[in-house]
Scaffold this motif. Structure first.
Motif, mmCIF file in Angstrom:
data_model
loop_
_atom_site.group_PDB
_atom_site.id
_atom_site.type_symbol
_atom_site.label_atom_id
_atom_site.label_comp_id
_atom_site.label_asym_id
_atom_site.label_seq_id
_atom_site.Cartn_x
_atom_site.Cartn_y
_atom_site.Cartn_z
ATOM 1 N N LEU A 1 24.915 36.247 -15.449
ATOM 2 C CA LEU A 1 23.557 35.538 -15.752
ATOM 3 C C LEU A 1 22.765 35.320 -14.623
ATOM 4 C CD1 LEU A 1 24.713 32.711 -18.426
ATOM 5 C CD2 LEU A 1 23.668 34.980 -18.803
ATOM 6 N N TRP A 2 23.174 35.891 -13.414
ATOM 7 C CA TRP A 2 22.613 35.845 -12.106
ATOM 8 C C TRP A 2 21.826 37.121 -11.553
ATOM 9 C CZ3 TRP A 2 22.215 30.684 -11.396
ATOM 10 C CH2 TRP A 2 22.849 30.029 -12.041
ATOM 11 N N VAL A 3 20.916 36.890 -10.887
ATOM 12 C CA VAL A 3 20.246 38.308 -10.279
ATOM 13 C C VAL A 3 20.744 38.336 -9.016
ATOM 14 C CG1 VAL A 3 18.008 39.153 -9.648
ATOM 15 C CG2 VAL A 3 18.239 37.968 -11.531
ATOM 16 N N THR A 4 21.209 39.620 -8.479
ATOM 17 C CA THR A 4 21.661 39.745 -7.150
ATOM 18 C C THR A 4 20.573 40.296 -6.384
ATOM 19 O OG1 THR A 4 22.337 42.107 -7.501
ATOM 20 C CG2 THR A 4 23.998 40.488 -8.175
ATOM 21 N N GLU A 5 20.894 40.065 -4.971
ATOM 22 C CA GLU A 5 20.061 40.692 -4.051
ATOM 23 C C GLU A 5 19.584 42.032 -3.980
ATOM 24 O OE1 GLU A 5 21.282 39.590 0.168
ATOM 25 O OE2 GLU A 5 21.605 37.495 -0.348
ATOM 26 N N GLN A 6 20.565 42.902 -4.773
ATOM 27 C CA GLN A 6 20.616 44.386 -4.768
ATOM 28 C C GLN A 6 19.481 44.863 -5.937
ATOM 29 O OE1 GLN A 6 23.645 42.788 -4.277
ATOM 30 N NE2 GLN A 6 23.601 43.175 -2.327
ATOM 31 N N GLU A 7 19.270 43.843 -6.730
ATOM 32 C CA GLU A 7 18.455 44.258 -7.922
ATOM 33 C C GLU A 7 16.972 43.879 -7.511
ATOM 34 O OE1 GLU A 7 20.295 42.823 -12.074
ATOM 35 O OE2 GLU A 7 20.985 41.370 -10.348
ATOM 36 N N SER A 8 16.101 45.107 -7.767
ATOM 37 C CA SER A 8 14.688 45.205 -7.847
ATOM 38 C C SER A 8 14.159 44.237 -8.928
ATOM 39 C CB SER A 8 14.176 46.444 -7.718
ATOM 40 O OG SER A 8 14.151 46.947 -9.326
ATOM 41 N N MET B 1 30.175 38.753 -22.711
ATOM 42 C CA MET B 1 29.308 38.408 -21.552
ATOM 43 C C MET B 1 29.994 37.072 -21.068
ATOM 44 S SD MET B 1 25.555 36.692 -21.572
ATOM 45 C CE MET B 1 24.484 38.223 -21.099
ATOM 46 N N SER B 2 29.993 37.227 -19.445
ATOM 47 C CA SER B 2 30.455 36.097 -19.005
ATOM 48 C C SER B 2 29.356 35.290 -18.300
ATOM 49 C CB SER B 2 31.565 36.586 -18.071
ATOM 50 O OG SER B 2 30.745 37.082 -16.761
ATOM 51 N N ARG B 3 29.371 34.223 -17.989
ATOM 52 C CA ARG B 3 28.755 33.517 -17.076
ATOM 53 C C ARG B 3 28.251 33.909 -15.765
ATOM 54 N NH1 ARG B 3 27.978 27.114 -17.437
ATOM 55 N NH2 ARG B 3 26.248 26.819 -16.251
ATOM 56 N N ASP B 4 29.101 34.661 -15.368
ATOM 57 C CA ASP B 4 28.792 35.297 -13.963
ATOM 58 C C ASP B 4 27.679 36.404 -14.199
ATOM 59 O OD1 ASP B 4 30.717 33.826 -12.920
ATOM 60 O OD2 ASP B 4 32.441 35.463 -12.966
ATOM 61 N N ALA C 1 11.984 45.460 -10.826
ATOM 62 C CA ALA C 1 11.747 46.164 -11.968
ATOM 63 C C ALA C 1 13.142 46.147 -12.626
ATOM 64 C CB ALA C 1 11.653 47.671 -11.551
ATOM 65 N N ASP C 2 14.210 46.046 -11.915
ATOM 66 C CA ASP C 2 15.559 45.923 -12.530
ATOM 67 C C ASP C 2 15.632 44.628 -13.356
ATOM 68 O OD1 ASP C 2 16.873 48.228 -11.481
ATOM 69 O OD2 ASP C 2 17.520 47.140 -9.689
ATOM 70 N N VAL C 3 15.132 43.613 -12.723
ATOM 71 C CA VAL C 3 15.210 42.286 -13.353
ATOM 72 C C VAL C 3 14.265 42.371 -14.529
ATOM 73 C CG1 VAL C 3 14.360 39.911 -13.098
ATOM 74 C CG2 VAL C 3 15.609 40.852 -11.228
ATOM 75 N N VAL C 4 13.240 42.676 -14.422
ATOM 76 C CA VAL C 4 12.247 42.949 -15.750
ATOM 77 C C VAL C 4 12.663 43.844 -16.883
ATOM 78 C CG1 VAL C 4 9.728 43.697 -16.559
ATOM 79 C CG2 VAL C 4 10.002 42.495 -14.367
ATOM 80 N N ASP C 5 13.585 44.954 -16.478
ATOM 81 C CA ASP C 5 14.089 45.781 -17.314
ATOM 82 C C ASP C 5 15.255 44.882 -18.161
ATOM 83 O OD1 ASP C 5 14.732 48.483 -18.788
ATOM 84 O OD2 ASP C 5 16.693 48.182 -17.423
ATOM 85 N N GLY C 6 16.078 44.288 -17.232
ATOM 86 C CA GLY C 6 17.223 43.390 -17.987
ATOM 87 C C GLY C 6 16.577 42.418 -18.802
ATOM 88 N N TYR C 7 15.532 41.987 -18.539
ATOM 89 C CA TYR C 7 15.153 40.820 -19.516
ATOM 90 C C TYR C 7 14.588 41.435 -20.668
ATOM 91 C CZ TYR C 7 12.066 36.963 -21.035
ATOM 92 O OH TYR C 7 11.615 35.946 -21.829
ATOM 93 N N GLU C 8 14.052 42.618 -20.513
ATOM 94 C CA GLU C 8 13.294 43.304 -21.941
ATOM 95 C C GLU C 8 14.448 43.595 -22.737
ATOM 96 O OE1 GLU C 8 10.921 46.227 -20.114
ATOM 97 O OE2 GLU C 8 8.956 44.858 -19.975
ATOM 98 N N ARG C 9 15.452 43.965 -22.101
ATOM 99 C CA ARG C 9 16.714 44.505 -22.979
ATOM 100 C C ARG C 9 17.420 43.255 -23.702
ATOM 101 N NH1 ARG C 9 20.536 46.015 -19.760
ATOM 102 N NH2 ARG C 9 19.464 45.779 -17.750
#
Length: 95
Positions: free
Chosen positions: A6-13, A1-4, A15-23
């Motif tokens: 660790l950021w949420v992009t404008e294209q992520e919904s 994993m790179s530090r890059d 639901a994408d952010v919550v899914d990533g957090y749960e994973r």
């Protein structure tokens, strides 16, 4: 994993952010279960990059607490309630 990563992009919904957090949470739980308490790891961007599971867990707990506090401050500025549900007079004090 790179530090890059660790950021949420404008294209992520949302639901994408919550899914990533749960994973990430599931991965963390599996890692904690699988490793002995004195296992060693390496986080290259930390000031002391050689770490053990307790080092990482304390760091994550501290960061989560800090960011939750930031979110609470922002929310308090919006709706005038604090994390305990108490109404504050932040807006009144600013006038």
């Amino acid at each position: 994993m790179s530090r890059d990563s660790l950021w949420v992009t404008e294209q992520e919904s949302y639901a994408d952010v919550v899914d990533g957090y749960e994973r990430a949470c599931r991965h963390a739980d599996a890692t904690i279960d699988a490793l002995p308490i004195d296992a060693t790891g390496y986080v290259p961007w930390w000031p002391q990059p050689d770490v053990t599971p307790p080092n990482v867990m304390v760091h994550v707990l501290t960061e989560t607490s800090r960011h939750a506090g930031h979110a609470d401050i922002l929310r308090e500025q919006i709706d005038g309630t604090d994390g305990a549900g108490t109404t504050t007079s932040v807006r009144d004090e600013a006038d």
